[in-house]
Design a protein around this motif. Structure first.
Motif, PDB file in Angstrom:
ATOM      1  N   GLN A  12       6.511   1.471  -3.335  1.00 47.77           N
ATOM      2  CA  GLN A  12       5.423   1.139  -2.416  1.00 47.77           C
ATOM      3  C   GLN A  12       5.324  -0.383  -2.348  1.00 47.77           C
ATOM      4  OE1 GLN A  12       1.839   3.035  -3.759  1.00 47.77           O
ATOM      5  NE2 GLN A  12       2.779   5.061  -3.860  1.00 47.77           N
ATOM      6  N   ARG A  13       5.124  -0.925  -1.143  1.00 49.58           N
ATOM      7  CA  ARG A  13       5.113  -2.373  -0.932  1.00 49.58           C
ATOM      8  C   ARG A  13       3.838  -2.803  -0.226  1.00 49.58           C
ATOM      9  NH1 ARG A  13       9.718   0.138   0.006  1.00 49.58           N
ATOM     10  NH2 ARG A  13      11.627  -0.578  -1.049  1.00 49.58           N
ATOM     11  N   GLU A  14       3.327  -3.952  -0.657  1.00 48.21           N
ATOM     12  CA  GLU A  14       2.089  -4.464  -0.072  1.00 48.21           C
ATOM     13  C   GLU A  14       2.053  -5.977  -0.222  1.00 48.21           C
ATOM     14  OE1 GLU A  14      -2.765  -4.101  -0.830  1.00 48.21           O
ATOM     15  OE2 GLU A  14      -1.376  -2.731  -1.836  1.00 48.21           O
ATOM     16  N   ILE A  15       1.361  -6.639   0.688  1.00 46.13           N
ATOM     17  CA  ILE A  15       1.093  -8.072   0.577  1.00 46.13           C
ATOM     18  C   ILE A  15      -0.414  -8.247   0.622  1.00 46.13           C
ATOM     19  CG2 ILE A  15       1.370 -10.328   1.667  1.00 46.13           C
ATOM     20  CD1 ILE A  15       4.052  -9.333   2.717  1.00 46.13           C
ATOM     21  N   ALA A  16      -0.933  -9.040  -0.319  1.00 43.89           N
ATOM     22  CA  ALA A  16      -2.385  -9.184  -0.413  1.00 43.89           C
ATOM     23  C   ALA A  16      -2.752 -10.609  -0.785  1.00 43.89           C
ATOM     24  CB  ALA A  16      -2.942  -8.220  -1.462  1.00 43.89           C
ATOM     25  N   ASN A  17      -3.993 -10.976  -0.523  1.00 44.98           N
ATOM     26  CA  ASN A  17      -4.526 -12.243  -1.016  1.00 44.98           C
ATOM     27  C   ASN A  17      -4.833 -12.086  -2.500  1.00 44.98           C
ATOM     28  OD1 ASN A  17      -4.463 -13.469   1.528  1.00 44.98           O
ATOM     29  ND2 ASN A  17      -6.470 -12.653   2.054  1.00 44.98           N
ATOM     30  N   LEU A  29       3.267  -7.097  -3.803  1.00 42.21           N
ATOM     31  CA  LEU A  29       3.021  -6.031  -4.762  1.00 42.21           C
ATOM     32  C   LEU A  29       4.065  -4.937  -4.580  1.00 42.21           C
ATOM     33  CD1 LEU A  29      -0.847  -5.697  -4.214  1.00 42.21           C
ATOM     34  CD2 LEU A  29       0.328  -7.072  -5.933  1.00 42.21           C
ATOM     35  N   LEU A  30       4.706  -4.550  -5.674  1.00 41.90           N
ATOM     36  CA  LEU A  30       5.671  -3.459  -5.657  1.00 41.90           C
ATOM     37  C   LEU A  30       5.272  -2.461  -6.729  1.00 41.90           C
ATOM     38  CD1 LEU A  30       7.407  -6.399  -5.452  1.00 41.90           C
ATOM     39  CD2 LEU A  30       9.188  -4.774  -4.811  1.00 41.90           C
ATOM     40  N   CYS A  31       5.287  -1.193  -6.386  1.00 43.16           N
ATOM     41  CA  CYS A  31       4.912  -0.153  -7.338  1.00 43.16           C
ATOM     42  C   CYS A  31       5.875   1.024  -7.206  1.00 43.16           C
ATOM     43  CB  CYS A  31       3.477   0.312  -7.083  1.00 43.16           C
ATOM     44  SG  CYS A  31       2.913   1.618  -8.205  1.00 43.16           S
ATOM     45  N   ARG A  32       6.357   1.507  -8.343  1.00 43.70           N
ATOM     46  CA  ARG A  32       7.153   2.728  -8.339  1.00 43.70           C
ATOM     47  C   ARG A  32       7.011   3.419  -9.687  1.00 43.70           C
ATOM     48  NH1 ARG A  32      13.501   2.118  -7.753  1.00 43.70           N
ATOM     49  NH2 ARG A  32      13.361   4.286  -8.403  1.00 43.70           N
ATOM     50  N   VAL A  33       7.450   4.660  -9.760  1.00 45.27           N
ATOM     51  CA  VAL A  33       7.360   5.448 -10.985  1.00 45.27           C
ATOM     52  C   VAL A  33       8.770   5.652 -11.526  1.00 45.27           C
ATOM     53  CG1 VAL A  33       6.687   7.653 -11.991  1.00 45.27           C
ATOM     54  CG2 VAL A  33       5.264   6.607 -10.211  1.00 45.27           C
ATOM     55  N   PRO A 186       6.555  -3.175   7.623  1.00 46.83           N
ATOM     56  CA  PRO A 186       5.157  -2.742   7.764  1.00 46.83           C
ATOM     57  C   PRO A 186       4.192  -3.538   6.900  1.00 46.83           C
ATOM     58  CG  PRO A 186       6.619  -0.845   7.608  1.00 46.83           C
ATOM     59  CD  PRO A 186       7.458  -2.052   7.301  1.00 46.83           C
ATOM     60  N   ALA A 187       4.603  -3.929   5.686  1.00 56.27           N
ATOM     61  CA  ALA A 187       3.719  -4.717   4.817  1.00 56.27           C
ATOM     62  C   ALA A 187       3.450  -6.087   5.421  1.00 56.27           C
ATOM     63  CB  ALA A 187       4.343  -4.859   3.432  1.00 56.27           C
ATOM     64  N   ILE A 188       4.483  -6.707   5.989  1.00 61.49           N
ATOM     65  CA  ILE A 188       4.321  -8.006   6.642  1.00 61.49           C
ATOM     66  C   ILE A 188       3.394  -7.868   7.847  1.00 61.49           C
ATOM     67  CG2 ILE A 188       5.521  -9.827   7.907  1.00 61.49           C
ATOM     68  CD1 ILE A 188       6.205  -9.885   4.997  1.00 61.49           C
ATOM     69  N   GLN A 189       3.606  -6.830   8.632  1.00 61.39           N
ATOM     70  CA  GLN A 189       2.807  -6.628   9.835  1.00 61.39           C
ATOM     71  C   GLN A 189       1.339  -6.399   9.480  1.00 61.39           C
ATOM     72  OE1 GLN A 189       4.251  -3.492  12.417  1.00 61.39           O
ATOM     73  NE2 GLN A 189       3.670  -4.695  14.193  1.00 61.39           N
ATOM     74  N   ALA A 190       1.084  -5.624   8.412  1.00 60.05           N
ATOM     75  CA  ALA A 190      -0.290  -5.360   8.003  1.00 60.05           C
ATOM     76  C   ALA A 190      -0.970  -6.612   7.476  1.00 60.05           C
ATOM     77  CB  ALA A 190      -0.304  -4.264   6.931  1.00 60.05           C
ATOM     78  N   ALA A 191      -0.212  -7.477   6.795  1.00 66.56           N
ATOM     79  CA  ALA A 191      -0.804  -8.668   6.181  1.00 66.56           C
ATOM     80  C   ALA A 191      -1.154  -9.736   7.208  1.00 66.56           C
ATOM     81  CB  ALA A 191       0.149  -9.237   5.138  1.00 66.56           C
ATOM     82  N   TRP A 192      -0.286  -9.919   8.210  1.00 64.97           N
ATOM     83  CA  TRP A 192      -0.481 -11.030   9.136  1.00 64.97           C
ATOM     84  C   TRP A 192      -0.694 -10.609  10.591  1.00 64.97           C
ATOM     85  CZ3 TRP A 192       3.202 -12.293   5.148  1.00 64.97           C
ATOM     86  CH2 TRP A 192       2.753 -13.309   4.287  1.00 64.97           C
ATOM     87  N   GLY A 193      -0.691  -9.310  10.846  1.00 65.57           N
ATOM     88  CA  GLY A 193      -0.850  -8.859  12.216  1.00 65.57           C
ATOM     89  C   GLY A 193       0.298  -9.290  13.106  1.00 65.57           C
ATOM     90  N   THR A 194       1.476  -9.435  12.504  1.00 64.62           N
ATOM     91  CA  THR A 194       2.647  -9.916  13.229  1.00 64.62           C
ATOM     92  C   THR A 194       3.093  -8.885  14.259  1.00 64.62           C
ATOM     93  OG1 THR A 194       3.298 -11.001  11.173  1.00 64.62           O
ATOM     94  CG2 THR A 194       4.945 -10.903  12.912  1.00 64.62           C
TER      95      THR A 194
END
Length: 218
Positions: A12-17, A29-33, A186-194
């Motif tokens: 799972q990938r995410e970009i956050a402040n 942020l990267l998360c996996r099991v 998708p993570a980039i797009q969600a973070a910056w509205g690109t």
């Protein structure tokens, strides 16, 4: 053969402040099991001999308050080391500004291990990357960590020695890089509205770095 699609989908990938020591920051942020007990994953992330088999040769005083240096890669200070759940280090490439990497482990379902990696950079570093290279600058960092998490999985399931620098030049490595670039979109797009067009341009830019002479279509 590596099941590349499953490996990409496992993270799972995410970009956050995120605040860093110097003030405002941006985090990947990267998360996996991992299908391994937490003690095994901790050892793979902290034992120099085991770490060298999937991330790279490492030297230094590997304890809280010590320092580390990965061969041909980053070095820094070890800020926290709380067995078997948390490692936090500064992460410096060359003469660049220090960033911070934190690895968090937790026991998950059926004895597996939830692995989270957070790479936090001062906001000015990330924003300058975006200004200079578009979203591709951030995608490139994310792809590098995707490669590391793949190496850890291969090591945990069979003790495979993984050399990212060599493998990423193989057809299989290039396929993985292309899919990793797309997965960060998708993570980039969600973070910056690109816009979708800008994301496509950014992905193509990074693909040509990791996998030159490919179309990047996936």
């Amino acid at each position: 053969m590596i099941d590349i699609v499953s490996q990409i989908n496992a993270t799972q990938r995410e970009i956050a402040n995120q605040a860093v020591a110097t003030g405002e920051g941006r985090s990947l942020l990267l998360c996996r099991v991992y299908d391994a007990p937490i003690e095994d994953v901790w050892s793979a992330c902290t034992d120099p001999e085991r770490l060298s088999r999937w991330l790279g040769p490492i030297e230094g005083d590997l304890r809280a308050g010590g320092t580390f240096q990965l061969k041909d890669n980053a070095g820094g200070d070890i800020l926290r080391c709380e067995e078997p759940r948390l490692i936090k280090v500064t992460w410096v490439l060359g003469e660049g500004m220090p960033t911070e990497v934190e690895v968090r482990l937790a026991t998950g379902y059926d004895g597996r291990t939830v692995f989270e990696l957070e790479h936090a950079s001062p906001a000015q570093i990330v924003d300058e990357l975006v200004r200079s290279y578009g979203p591709g600058g951030t995608i490139g960092i994310g792809c590098g960590w995707d490669l590391a998490l793949l190496g850890l999985d291969l090591f945990l399931h069979g003790g495979v020695r993984f050399d990212p620098a060599t493998w990423q030049d193989t057809p299989e490595g290039k396929e993985f890089a292309i899919r990793s670039c797309h997965a960060w979109g998708p993570a980039i797009q969600a973070a910056w509205g690109t816009s979708a067009d800008d994301i496509a341009t950014a992905i193509a830019f990074v693909v040509q770095h990791f996998a030159p002479e490919t179309s990047g279509d996936r």
